[in-house]
Motif scaffolding. Sequence first.
Motif, PDB file in Angstrom:
ATOM      1  N   ALA A  60       0.851  -1.179   0.000  1.00 52.82           N
ATOM      2  CA  ALA A  60       0.000   0.000   0.000  1.00 52.82           C
ATOM      3  C   ALA A  60       0.894   1.238   0.000  1.00 52.82           C
ATOM      4  O   ALA A  60       2.017   1.215   0.541  1.00 52.82           O
ATOM      5  N   ASP A  61       0.399   2.314  -0.597  1.00 50.73           N
ATOM      6  CA  ASP A  61       1.197   3.540  -0.680  1.00 50.73           C
ATOM      7  C   ASP A  61       1.619   4.034   0.701  1.00 50.73           C
ATOM      8  O   ASP A  61       2.702   4.604   0.863  1.00 50.73           O
ATOM      9  N   SER A  62       0.778   3.799   1.689  1.00 50.53           N
ATOM     10  CA  SER A  62       1.043   4.319   3.029  1.00 50.53           C
ATOM     11  C   SER A  62       2.258   3.676   3.697  1.00 50.53           C
ATOM     12  O   SER A  62       2.808   4.238   4.649  1.00 50.53           O
ATOM     13  N   VAL A  63       2.685   2.501   3.212  1.00 52.27           N
ATOM     14  CA  VAL A  63       3.807   1.804   3.848  1.00 52.27           C
ATOM     15  C   VAL A  63       4.971   1.576   2.897  1.00 52.27           C
ATOM     16  O   VAL A  63       6.023   1.083   3.321  1.00 52.27           O
ATOM     17  N   LYS A  64       4.810   1.928   1.644  1.00 53.05           N
ATOM     18  CA  LYS A  64       5.843   1.680   0.632  1.00 53.05           C
ATOM     19  C   LYS A  64       7.140   2.365   1.035  1.00 53.05           C
ATOM     20  O   LYS A  64       7.152   3.527   1.439  1.00 53.05           O
ATOM     21  N   GLY A  65       8.240   1.612   0.935  1.00 59.15           N
ATOM     22  CA  GLY A  65       9.542   2.151   1.289  1.00 59.15           C
ATOM     23  C   GLY A  65       9.891   2.000   2.755  1.00 59.15           C
ATOM     24  O   GLY A  65      11.036   2.227   3.158  1.00 59.15           O
ATOM     25  N   ARG A  66       8.911   1.625   3.577  1.00 58.75           N
ATOM     26  CA  ARG A  66       9.163   1.468   5.019  1.00 58.75           C
ATOM     27  C   ARG A  66       8.948   0.025   5.494  1.00 58.75           C
ATOM     28  O   ARG A  66       9.614  -0.414   6.429  1.00 58.75           O
ATOM     29  N   PHE A  67       8.017  -0.671   4.870  1.00 61.46           N
ATOM     30  CA  PHE A  67       7.702  -2.049   5.266  1.00 61.46           C
ATOM     31  C   PHE A  67       8.240  -3.013   4.213  1.00 61.46           C
ATOM     32  O   PHE A  67       8.252  -2.696   3.013  1.00 61.46           O
TER      33      PHE A  67
END
Length: 120
Positions: A60-67
């Motif tokens: 999901a865009d909200s977690v992309k790059g972090r999860f």
Amino acid sequence: QVQLVESGGGLVQPGGSLRLSCAVSGTGFNRYTMGWYRQVPGKQRELVARITAGGSTSYADSVKGRFTISRDNAKNTVYLQMNSLKPEDTGVYYCNAPKTPDGILTLWYWGQGTQVTVSS
């Protein structure tokens, strides 16, 4: 009957990290696309990460790059590495096998989930 057991949640400060695990009982784990979902009070459960049987991932865009989602087929386990956590990541996290691209329909009953709280 497949059982899902999530673990690894807890209380963490903003900017911190957690690693969630989901153990899946039963056979055939390696054939299924797996996903991690997040639910907050008053909202529908949201699919935040998915990994196919072949190892392709999407977020999901909200977690992309972090999860980062990963899987270990030998252990019938799927993981979610969560970095740079934000207060809005707070919720109960579940794993399941999504049947549809939006993840609304799933193959199995839900497990108990694991609570993640991001707060200072």
